[in-house]
Motif scaffolding. Sequence first.
Motif, mmCIF file in Angstrom:
data_model
loop_
_atom_site.group_PDB
_atom_site.id
_atom_site.type_symbol
_atom_site.label_atom_id
_atom_site.label_comp_id
_atom_site.label_asym_id
_atom_site.label_seq_id
_atom_site.Cartn_x
_atom_site.Cartn_y
_atom_site.Cartn_z
ATOM 1 N N GLY A 137 0.841 -1.218 -0.036
ATOM 2 C CA GLY A 137 -0.134 0.006 0.016
ATOM 3 C C GLY A 137 0.988 1.157 0.118
ATOM 4 N N ASP A 138 2.012 1.336 0.779
ATOM 5 C CA ASP A 138 2.735 2.302 0.773
ATOM 6 C C ASP A 138 3.168 2.545 -0.570
ATOM 7 O OD1 ASP A 138 4.386 4.168 2.886
ATOM 8 O OD2 ASP A 138 5.939 3.426 1.482
ATOM 9 N N LEU A 139 3.802 1.611 -1.044
ATOM 10 C CA LEU A 139 4.495 1.655 -2.637
ATOM 11 C C LEU A 139 3.257 2.335 -3.624
ATOM 12 C CD1 LEU A 139 6.600 -1.574 -2.648
ATOM 13 C CD2 LEU A 139 7.534 0.790 -2.932
ATOM 14 N N LEU A 140 2.085 1.924 -3.538
ATOM 15 C CA LEU A 140 1.132 2.113 -4.400
ATOM 16 C C LEU A 140 0.605 3.749 -4.018
ATOM 17 C CD1 LEU A 140 -1.129 -0.845 -4.222
ATOM 18 C CD2 LEU A 140 0.099 -0.075 -6.207
ATOM 19 N N VAL A 141 0.681 4.010 -2.708
ATOM 20 C CA VAL A 141 0.409 5.506 -2.471
ATOM 21 C C VAL A 141 1.445 6.197 -3.034
ATOM 22 C CG1 VAL A 141 0.114 7.546 -0.762
ATOM 23 C CG2 VAL A 141 -0.970 5.081 -0.741
ATOM 24 N N THR A 142 2.788 5.822 -2.903
ATOM 25 C CA THR A 142 3.756 6.580 -3.266
ATOM 26 C C THR A 142 3.724 7.026 -4.943
ATOM 27 O OG1 THR A 142 5.296 5.906 -1.566
ATOM 28 C CG2 THR A 142 6.309 7.150 -3.103
ATOM 29 N N ALA A 143 3.779 5.806 -5.595
ATOM 30 C CA ALA A 143 3.518 5.899 -7.030
ATOM 31 C C ALA A 143 2.434 6.753 -7.441
ATOM 32 C CB ALA A 143 3.432 4.484 -7.581
ATOM 33 N N GLU A 153 -5.572 13.875 1.085
ATOM 34 C CA GLU A 153 -5.987 12.618 1.570
ATOM 35 C C GLU A 153 -5.345 11.377 0.724
ATOM 36 O OE1 GLU A 153 -10.484 14.302 2.356
ATOM 37 O OE2 GLU A 153 -9.902 12.573 0.765
ATOM 38 N N ALA A 154 -4.929 10.146 1.553
ATOM 39 C CA ALA A 154 -4.796 9.172 1.058
ATOM 40 C C ALA A 154 -5.756 8.030 1.463
ATOM 41 C CB ALA A 154 -3.262 8.755 1.086
ATOM 42 N N HIS A 155 -6.218 7.263 0.412
ATOM 43 C CA HIS A 155 -7.061 6.182 0.740
ATOM 44 C C HIS A 155 -6.465 4.901 0.073
ATOM 45 C CE1 HIS A 155 -10.275 9.219 1.826
ATOM 46 N NE2 HIS A 155 -9.890 9.722 1.153
ATOM 47 N N ILE A 156 -6.563 3.637 1.055
ATOM 48 C CA ILE A 156 -6.154 2.634 0.358
ATOM 49 C C ILE A 156 -7.218 1.356 0.730
ATOM 50 C CG2 ILE A 156 -4.384 0.850 0.512
ATOM 51 C CD1 ILE A 156 -2.520 3.082 1.812
ATOM 52 N N ALA A 157 -7.787 1.089 -0.346
ATOM 53 C CA ALA A 157 -9.001 0.005 -0.229
ATOM 54 C C ALA A 157 -8.635 -1.335 -0.675
ATOM 55 C CB ALA A 157 -10.401 0.617 -0.888
ATOM 56 N N TYR A 158 -8.912 -2.404 0.504
ATOM 57 C CA TYR A 158 -8.539 -3.620 0.060
ATOM 58 C C TYR A 158 -9.951 -4.516 -0.291
ATOM 59 C CZ TYR A 158 -4.041 -2.844 2.243
ATOM 60 O OH TYR A 158 -2.876 -2.435 2.628
ATOM 61 N N ALA A 159 -10.152 -5.138 -1.383
ATOM 62 C CA ALA A 159 -10.908 -6.271 -1.925
ATOM 63 C C ALA A 159 -10.189 -7.557 -1.806
ATOM 64 C CB ALA A 159 -11.535 -5.678 -3.283
ATOM 65 N N LEU A 160 -10.633 -8.284 -0.651
ATOM 66 C CA LEU A 160 -10.084 -9.523 -0.483
ATOM 67 C C LEU A 160 -11.405 -10.451 -0.870
ATOM 68 C CD1 LEU A 160 -7.919 -9.332 2.683
ATOM 69 C CD2 LEU A 160 -7.263 -8.711 0.269
ATOM 70 N N SER A 161 -11.208 -11.428 -1.760
ATOM 71 C CA SER A 161 -12.191 -12.360 -1.988
ATOM 72 C C SER A 161 -12.653 -13.323 -0.672
ATOM 73 C CB SER A 161 -11.770 -13.407 -3.206
ATOM 74 O OG SER A 161 -10.636 -14.145 -2.726
ATOM 75 N N SER A 162 -11.473 -13.223 0.218
ATOM 76 C CA SER A 162 -11.772 -14.096 1.509
ATOM 77 C C SER A 162 -10.611 -13.527 2.112
ATOM 78 C CB SER A 162 -11.965 -15.627 1.354
ATOM 79 O OG SER A 162 -10.745 -15.966 0.667
ATOM 80 N N VAL A 215 -17.471 -1.979 2.451
ATOM 81 C CA VAL A 215 -16.456 -1.949 3.002
ATOM 82 C C VAL A 215 -16.387 -1.506 4.276
ATOM 83 C CG1 VAL A 215 -14.981 -1.727 0.844
ATOM 84 C CG2 VAL A 215 -15.541 0.368 2.303
ATOM 85 N N ILE A 216 -15.562 -1.943 5.388
ATOM 86 C CA ILE A 216 -15.399 -1.317 6.618
ATOM 87 C C ILE A 216 -14.598 -0.364 6.495
ATOM 88 C CG2 ILE A 216 -14.931 -1.647 9.010
ATOM 89 C CD1 ILE A 216 -17.339 -3.269 7.927
ATOM 90 N N GLY A 217 -14.693 0.929 6.631
ATOM 91 C CA GLY A 217 -13.760 2.088 6.807
ATOM 92 C C GLY A 217 -13.000 2.178 8.128
ATOM 93 N N GLU A 218 -11.981 3.118 7.802
ATOM 94 C CA GLU A 218 -11.054 3.097 9.161
ATOM 95 C C GLU A 218 -10.636 1.653 9.526
ATOM 96 O OE1 GLU A 218 -12.966 5.955 11.788
ATOM 97 O OE2 GLU A 218 -13.573 7.335 10.225
ATOM 98 N N PHE A 219 -10.376 0.888 8.584
ATOM 99 C CA PHE A 219 -9.952 -0.781 9.296
ATOM 100 C C PHE A 219 -8.430 -0.471 8.979
ATOM 101 C CE2 PHE A 219 -8.978 -5.143 8.577
ATOM 102 C CZ PHE A 219 -9.981 -5.613 9.413
ATOM 103 N N THR A 220 -7.905 0.074 10.051
ATOM 104 C CA THR A 220 -6.737 0.701 9.908
ATOM 105 C C THR A 220 -5.583 -0.284 10.022
ATOM 106 O OG1 THR A 220 -7.570 2.624 11.181
ATOM 107 C CG2 THR A 220 -4.985 2.454 11.025
ATOM 108 N N THR A 238 -7.578 3.421 5.491
ATOM 109 C CA THR A 238 -7.454 2.247 4.911
ATOM 110 C C THR A 238 -8.994 1.576 5.091
ATOM 111 O OG1 THR A 238 -6.453 1.247 6.707
ATOM 112 C CG2 THR A 238 -5.181 1.601 4.841
ATOM 113 N N TYR A 239 -9.525 0.826 4.079
ATOM 114 C CA TYR A 239 -10.693 0.110 4.051
ATOM 115 C C TYR A 239 -10.640 -1.321 3.744
ATOM 116 C CZ TYR A 239 -11.904 5.188 3.051
ATOM 117 O OH TYR A 239 -11.793 6.541 3.123
ATOM 118 N N MET A 240 -11.405 -2.217 4.413
ATOM 119 C CA MET A 240 -11.469 -3.546 3.982
ATOM 120 C C MET A 240 -12.557 -4.052 3.683
ATOM 121 S SD MET A 240 -9.667 -6.485 3.970
ATOM 122 C CE MET A 240 -8.263 -5.845 4.773
#
Length: 347
Positions: A137-143, A153-162, A215-220, A238-240
């Motif tokens: 996530g850090d590399l993606l935000v930096t890129a 703001e920076a937002h990092i959202a995770y979509a995991l199938s499980s 998603v769950i927001g502020e899933f830090t 971050t979001y999950m």
Amino acid sequence: MGSGQPVAVFGAYGHTGRFVVAELAARGYVPVPSGRDRQALEKLALDQGWTARVASVDDAASLDRALAGVVAVINCAGPFASTAGPVIEAALRAKIPYLDVAAELEANLDTFGRYRERALEEGAVIVPAMAFFGGLGDLLVTAAMGDWTEADEAHIAYALSSWHPTAGTRLSGAVSRERRGDHRLRYRGGKWERRTDAAPALEWTFPEPVGRRPVIGEFTMADVVTVPQHLVIPDVTTYMSAEAARDVVSPDTQAPAAADESGRSDQTFLVDAVVRRGDTERRATARGQDIYAVTAPLVAEALDRVLTGRTRSLGVVPAGELFDAADFLRALEPHIALDLHPGKAGA
């Protein structure tokens, strides 16, 4: 690549540790498995022809023996609240780089807080959270930031199938919850806040084919520790995906099961990083399979770059500050699919 260089892997017999030693061997390094479980170590070493070194964080001398003659150490043994400090100390005594795959917020905050000045003084390289949660996530935000020197703001959202947690994930989570008590953490206005309310339930529009998902927001996660260490962004969130958030806390969720000969599970992920400045937003995304398995090429690529001098600073350094983020991510394209072009996104 490794050219036969020995690299100690503390916690090599754990779920993630096994992926890490396999990736190191594939890159030409000689893994030196280490940890406190002699039987597990010897079985792993015997299978591969490596030399195991038993060590415990409660015995500094054993850690010194484990790191003797190696060029670096990768710590894969959670809970990192217990292991990071002693292994970092041993790495500093041995004058070798230290990398870990910690996802624990408190452990990563401790590493930055306790070792930043000392590591700089000693000219050491310490890379915490060099894993799916944290480093990626850090590399993606930096890129995504590109030529911006700051953002709102920076937002990092995770979509995991499980999310089938390993035993190590469960143990680390329990330690973090014990330290945190009834509070949760979020990063707002350039500082940490301790909250007692429930994390918000939201929706996030991921790139296709995932689309809009609850998603769950502020899933830090660990990214919220690493990003503000080097980027001027006062709000980092971050979001999950809601299904994965339920999976990881359920006591009935089974550990990950291998779905191919490499040991990867069939879990898929999409990480969506968005930075916003005024009315403009930029985005970088990564897709792949198995959050634990993909940690191995992440930390191994970081090791390659540290040992070959392709770094930008010394001390305790997050991935996006230490490396050329876009170039690093492109080096991972055999393992992840990338989109580093700006675009629209949002909750």
